[in-house]
Design a protein around this motif. Structure first.
Motif, PDB file in Angstrom:
ATOM      1  N   TYR A   1       0.865  -1.189   0.000  1.00 31.11           N
ATOM      2  CA  TYR A   1       0.000   0.000   0.000  1.00 31.11           C
ATOM      3  C   TYR A   1       0.898   1.234   0.000  1.00 31.11           C
ATOM      4  O   TYR A   1       1.378   1.676   1.032  1.00 31.11           O
ATOM      5  CB  TYR A   1      -0.933  -0.025   1.206  1.00 31.11           C
ATOM      6  N   VAL A   2       1.108   1.759  -1.198  1.00 32.61           N
ATOM      7  CA  VAL A   2       2.054   2.859  -1.396  1.00 32.61           C
ATOM      8  C   VAL A   2       1.554   4.114  -0.693  1.00 32.61           C
ATOM      9  O   VAL A   2       0.365   4.452  -0.745  1.00 32.61           O
ATOM     10  CB  VAL A   2       2.256   3.134  -2.898  1.00 32.61           C
ATOM     11  N   LYS A   3       2.483   4.780  -0.051  1.00 34.08           N
ATOM     12  CA  LYS A   3       2.149   5.968   0.740  1.00 34.08           C
ATOM     13  C   LYS A   3       1.383   7.002  -0.082  1.00 34.08           C
ATOM     14  O   LYS A   3       0.387   7.570   0.360  1.00 34.08           O
ATOM     15  CB  LYS A   3       3.435   6.570   1.292  1.00 34.08           C
ATOM     16  N   ARG A   4       1.840   7.280  -1.282  1.00 32.41           N
ATOM     17  CA  ARG A   4       1.124   8.152  -2.219  1.00 32.41           C
ATOM     18  C   ARG A   4       1.644   7.873  -3.615  1.00 32.41           C
ATOM     19  O   ARG A   4       2.842   7.748  -3.823  1.00 32.41           O
ATOM     20  CB  ARG A   4       1.304   9.628  -1.861  1.00 32.41           C
ATOM     21  N   GLN A   5       0.730   7.778  -4.574  1.00 33.48           N
ATOM     22  CA  GLN A   5       1.135   7.524  -5.952  1.00 33.48           C
ATOM     23  C   GLN A   5       0.079   8.045  -6.916  1.00 33.48           C
ATOM     24  O   GLN A   5      -1.071   8.277  -6.534  1.00 33.48           O
ATOM     25  CB  GLN A   5       1.349   6.025  -6.192  1.00 33.48           C
ATOM     26  N   ALA A   6       0.479   8.238  -8.176  1.00 30.54           N
ATOM     27  CA  ALA A   6      -0.467   8.611  -9.223  1.00 30.54           C
ATOM     28  C   ALA A   6      -1.327   7.401  -9.550  1.00 30.54           C
ATOM     29  O   ALA A   6      -0.814   6.292  -9.715  1.00 30.54           O
ATOM     30  CB  ALA A   6       0.291   9.071 -10.469  1.00 30.54           C
ATOM     31  N   LEU A   7      -2.639   7.602  -9.642  1.00 32.25           N
ATOM     32  CA  LEU A   7      -3.562   6.490  -9.871  1.00 32.25           C
ATOM     33  C   LEU A   7      -4.514   6.765 -11.035  1.00 32.25           C
ATOM     34  O   LEU A   7      -4.788   7.922 -11.374  1.00 32.25           O
ATOM     35  CB  LEU A   7      -4.396   6.218  -8.622  1.00 32.25           C
ATOM     36  N   TYR A   8      -5.010   5.671 -11.612  1.00 34.90           N
ATOM     37  CA  TYR A   8      -5.967   5.736 -12.710  1.00 34.90           C
ATOM     38  C   TYR A   8      -7.062   4.704 -12.474  1.00 34.90           C
ATOM     39  O   TYR A   8      -6.867   3.724 -11.762  1.00 34.90           O
ATOM     40  CB  TYR A   8      -5.282   5.452 -14.055  1.00 34.90           C
TER      41      TYR A   8
ATOM     42  N   PHE B   1      -2.573   3.109  -1.246  1.00 29.96           N
ATOM     43  CA  PHE B   1      -3.321   2.344  -2.242  1.00 29.96           C
ATOM     44  C   PHE B   1      -2.402   1.310  -2.887  1.00 29.96           C
ATOM     45  O   PHE B   1      -1.229   1.574  -3.146  1.00 29.96           O
ATOM     46  CB  PHE B   1      -3.894   3.272  -3.315  1.00 29.96           C
ATOM     47  N   ARG B   2      -2.968   0.126  -3.159  1.00 31.67           N
ATOM     48  CA  ARG B   2      -2.227  -0.949  -3.815  1.00 31.67           C
ATOM     49  C   ARG B   2      -2.850  -1.231  -5.174  1.00 31.67           C
ATOM     50  O   ARG B   2      -4.081  -1.329  -5.293  1.00 31.67           O
ATOM     51  CB  ARG B   2      -2.257  -2.220  -2.958  1.00 31.67           C
ATOM     52  N   CYS B   3      -2.022  -1.367  -6.186  1.00 33.35           N
ATOM     53  CA  CYS B   3      -2.505  -1.514  -7.563  1.00 33.35           C
ATOM     54  C   CYS B   3      -3.411  -2.742  -7.705  1.00 33.35           C
ATOM     55  O   CYS B   3      -3.065  -3.849  -7.289  1.00 33.35           O
ATOM     56  CB  CYS B   3      -1.315  -1.625  -8.515  1.00 33.35           C
ATOM     57  N   ASP B   4      -4.588  -2.545  -8.331  1.00 34.12           N
ATOM     58  CA  ASP B   4      -5.573  -3.609  -8.533  1.00 34.12           C
ATOM     59  C   ASP B   4      -5.430  -4.313  -9.873  1.00 34.12           C
ATOM     60  O   ASP B   4      -6.104  -5.329 -10.105  1.00 34.12           O
ATOM     61  CB  ASP B   4      -6.995  -3.022  -8.471  1.00 34.12           C
ATOM     62  N   CYS B   5      -4.598  -3.802 -10.763  1.00 29.51           N
ATOM     63  CA  CYS B   5      -4.545  -4.294 -12.140  1.00 29.51           C
ATOM     64  C   CYS B   5      -4.400  -5.815 -12.187  1.00 29.51           C
ATOM     65  O   CYS B   5      -3.456  -6.381 -11.626  1.00 29.51           O
ATOM     66  CB  CYS B   5      -3.385  -3.639 -12.887  1.00 29.51           C
ATOM     67  N   GLY B   6      -5.333  -6.489 -12.873  1.00 29.82           N
ATOM     68  CA  GLY B   6      -5.245  -7.926 -13.070  1.00 29.82           C
ATOM     69  C   GLY B   6      -5.825  -8.774 -11.958  1.00 29.82           C
ATOM     70  O   GLY B   6      -5.825 -10.005 -12.065  1.00 29.82           O
ATOM     71  N   ASN B   7      -6.345  -8.157 -10.885  1.00 28.39           N
ATOM     72  CA  ASN B   7      -6.939  -8.990  -9.827  1.00 28.39           C
ATOM     73  C   ASN B   7      -8.364  -9.386 -10.219  1.00 28.39           C
ATOM     74  O   ASN B   7      -8.790  -9.182 -11.350  1.00 28.39           O
ATOM     75  CB  ASN B   7      -6.864  -8.307  -8.459  1.00 28.39           C
ATOM     76  N   ASP B   8      -9.112  -9.953  -9.280  1.00 27.82           N
ATOM     77  CA  ASP B   8     -10.433 -10.496  -9.599  1.00 27.82           C
ATOM     78  C   ASP B   8     -11.404  -9.466 -10.165  1.00 27.82           C
ATOM     79  O   ASP B   8     -12.376  -9.817 -10.841  1.00 27.82           O
ATOM     80  CB  ASP B   8     -11.055 -11.131  -8.342  1.00 27.82           C
ATOM     81  N   LYS B   9     -11.162  -8.189  -9.899  1.00 22.81           N
ATOM     82  CA  LYS B   9     -12.059  -7.148 -10.402  1.00 22.81           C
ATOM     83  C   LYS B   9     -11.961  -6.981 -11.918  1.00 22.81           C
ATOM     84  O   LYS B   9     -12.809  -6.333 -12.518  1.00 22.81           O
ATOM     85  CB  LYS B   9     -11.754  -5.817  -9.712  1.00 22.81           C
TER      86      LYS B   9
ATOM     87  N   ASN C   1      -7.589  -6.234  -2.943  1.00 27.38           N
ATOM     88  CA  ASN C   1      -6.789  -5.463  -1.990  1.00 27.38           C
ATOM     89  C   ASN C   1      -7.738  -4.876  -0.952  1.00 27.38           C
ATOM     90  O   ASN C   1      -8.338  -3.820  -1.170  1.00 27.38           O
ATOM     91  CB  ASN C   1      -6.013  -4.359  -2.715  1.00 27.38           C
ATOM     92  N   SER C   2      -7.889  -5.580   0.145  1.00 31.09           N
ATOM     93  CA  SER C   2      -8.884  -5.199   1.145  1.00 31.09           C
ATOM     94  C   SER C   2      -8.573  -3.870   1.815  1.00 31.09           C
ATOM     95  O   SER C   2      -9.474  -3.232   2.381  1.00 31.09           O
ATOM     96  CB  SER C   2      -8.998  -6.297   2.211  1.00 31.09           C
TER      97      SER C   2
END
Length: 472
Positions: A108-115, A153-161, A177-178
């Motif tokens: 869970y990155v402290k702060r990052q650019a997200l999409y 936040f932790r990247c969701d790319c490719g998970n069950d979603k 990523n709960s």
């Protein structure tokens, strides 16, 4: 304060891809077809930001100003004036994130650019967020919402979603990523009005400001208060988040930026009384927390002087355990209060003035706002990190993340020299082409740019055909 998302970076990348496609005669295979078709339009839709605009937002403002215009265009002078500022701001936003590696292994990155990918996780499904690298590598050509930055936040790319889709950069991910927190932002909606930005149905131009607690974006007119001057140097907490953490209202009465009172041309007795009370409050705060003359000064009903420098934000006087008692308890006992209504704006280094006693730390933890104790949690700290990274790369002669330079590295020396020669020729011809518009006071449209590259491709093919020789 948040300033701008990375839409302008995609402009530079798209232009470089177009240039590279022309030079190598690659029929747009490395180029996002949808970006080429709308290189200065849909892919450059402005993301929520404060006080700044990307190029498409600039075009949109010109549209609003000229109702009779047949098409939206932006002058070359306007683009040149905006370009350097946009590039610096984009470097600040993206410089703190890695564009080559998926951030999932970092947790869970402290702060990052997200999409958020509207193509893979549309409205009606489960919200999901992807990191900067995955937005480039795994979701090329997709409909993306740029979310600026978010914390923890932790990247969701490719998970069950994402169903059957797998992440190309890091496939070994947990199902969900709960620890991630989601909002309507992940479906491209913002503010209490639950509208997109830019909003095609909104005729009132209004900047958007991000709450540092819920990290949602709000129209200035929907904050329930007057937006103060120098807002880019302040942090904002929306009214909803203030009510969820009611002890912050005590701090607001003592250290927040005093609410602005709208004054009529002829001040009445009540106006003068309010000004006097606010002036007295400012003096008391200043005596309790002395600052240097160059620090930020906010006048309640006048203008503000923003003379302090960004690096001075790190300065503060309070240290953990330095107080003999609980500051929050003392503030409550003072009896000072303010109207419990509207968003609250906080001045430079206000976090250092929060009480750090054991009881208060428990209070922050229970309220889910312990991050307020961390000065490095701020968006400004993240942006400064990004700027420092980019400056270090430039100072060291690093190629950074320039897509054209990355492509050159994969070619042999002969191919590199040929491409550099072609690129220099194209740059000269493009300069001459644009100078015609500048000399005649005309504007450059997306169609003009596409026409330029079509001409270049046609000329190159003619030169190549003329140079072919066949043996009898």
């Amino acid at each position: 304060m948040p300033s701008i998302c990375s839409g302008n970076v995609k402009l530079h990348n798209t232009f470089l891809h177009l240039s590279f496609s022309y030079i190598t005669e690659d029929p747009l295979s490395p180029v996002k077809r949808d970006l080429v078709d709308s290189s200065v339009s849909s892919c450059l839709v402005s993301c929520p930001g404060t006080g700044t605009r990307n190029i498409f937002a600039l075009v949109s403002s010109r549209m609003a100003a000229s109702d009779g215009a047949e098409e939206a265009t932006v002058s070359l002078v306007d683009v040149l004036e905006e370009d350097e500022e946009l590039e610096n701001e984009a470097s600040a936003v993206l410089g703190g994130s890695d564009s080559e590696k998926c951030s999932y292994p970092e947790g869970y990155v402290k702060r990052q650019a997200l999409y958020a990918c509207n193509t893979c996780t549309p409205k009606g499904g489960e919200p999901a967020g992807i990191c900067l690298a995955c937005s480039y590598k795994c979701h090329e050509g997709h409909d993306l919402f740029e979310l600026y930055t978010k914390r923890n936040f932790r990247c969701d790319c490719g998970n069950d979603k994402f169903g059957e889709m797998e992440c190309k950069l890091f496939a070994d991910k947990e199902k969900v990523n709960s620890g991630n927190k989601y909002s309507h932002n992940f479906f491209g909606l913002y503010c209490t009005c639950d509208r997109p930005y830019p909003d095609p149905e909104d005729e009132d131009p209004d900047e958007m400001i991000q709450c540092i607690v819920c990290e949602d974006w709000f129209h200035g007119r929907h904050l329930g208060c007057v937006v103060p001057d120098c807002v880019e140097l302040q942090e904002m907490i929306c009214e909803s988040c203030m009510n969820k953490t009611p002890f912050l209202w005590n701090y607001a009465a003592h250290i927040a930026v005093p609410p602005i009172t709208k004054v009529s041309p002829c001040k009445g007795e009540e106006d003068v009384k309010v000004e006097a009370e606010n002036d007295e409050e400012e003096k008391k705060i200043k005596n309790e927390n002395p600052k240097s003359p160059d620090d930020e000064k906010v006048q309640v009903n006048g203008t503000s002087t923003c003379k302090r420098k960004h690096q001075e934000e790190a300065e503060g006087s309070s240290e953990e355990g330095s107080c003999s008692g609980c500051k929050l308890r003392e503030m409550k006992a003072s009896g000072r209060s303010r109207t419990l209504q509207g968003a609250v704006f906080w001045p430079s280094a206000w976090r250092k003035k929060l009480c750090t006693c054991t009881d208060c730390k428990v209070l922050y933890t229970d309220a889910g706002v312990y991050f307020l104790m961390d000065e490095m949690d701020t968006v400004l700290a993240y942006e400064n990190k990004g700027k420092s990274t980019m400056q270090a790369e430039q100072a060291g002669g690093a190629e950074g993340r320039d897509p054209l330079m990355s492509a050159l590295n994969n070619l042999n020396r002969v191919q590199q020299l040929e491409i550099i020669h072609e690129y220099n020729d194209m740059k000269t011809e493009l300069k001459d082409y644009l100078q015609q518009f500048a000399a005649e006071g005309k504007v450059v449209t997306p169609e003009d740019i596409r026409h330029f590259f079509e001409q270049q491709q046609s000329r190159k093919r003619r030169r190549a055909n003329a140079g072919q020789y066949y043996c009898s």
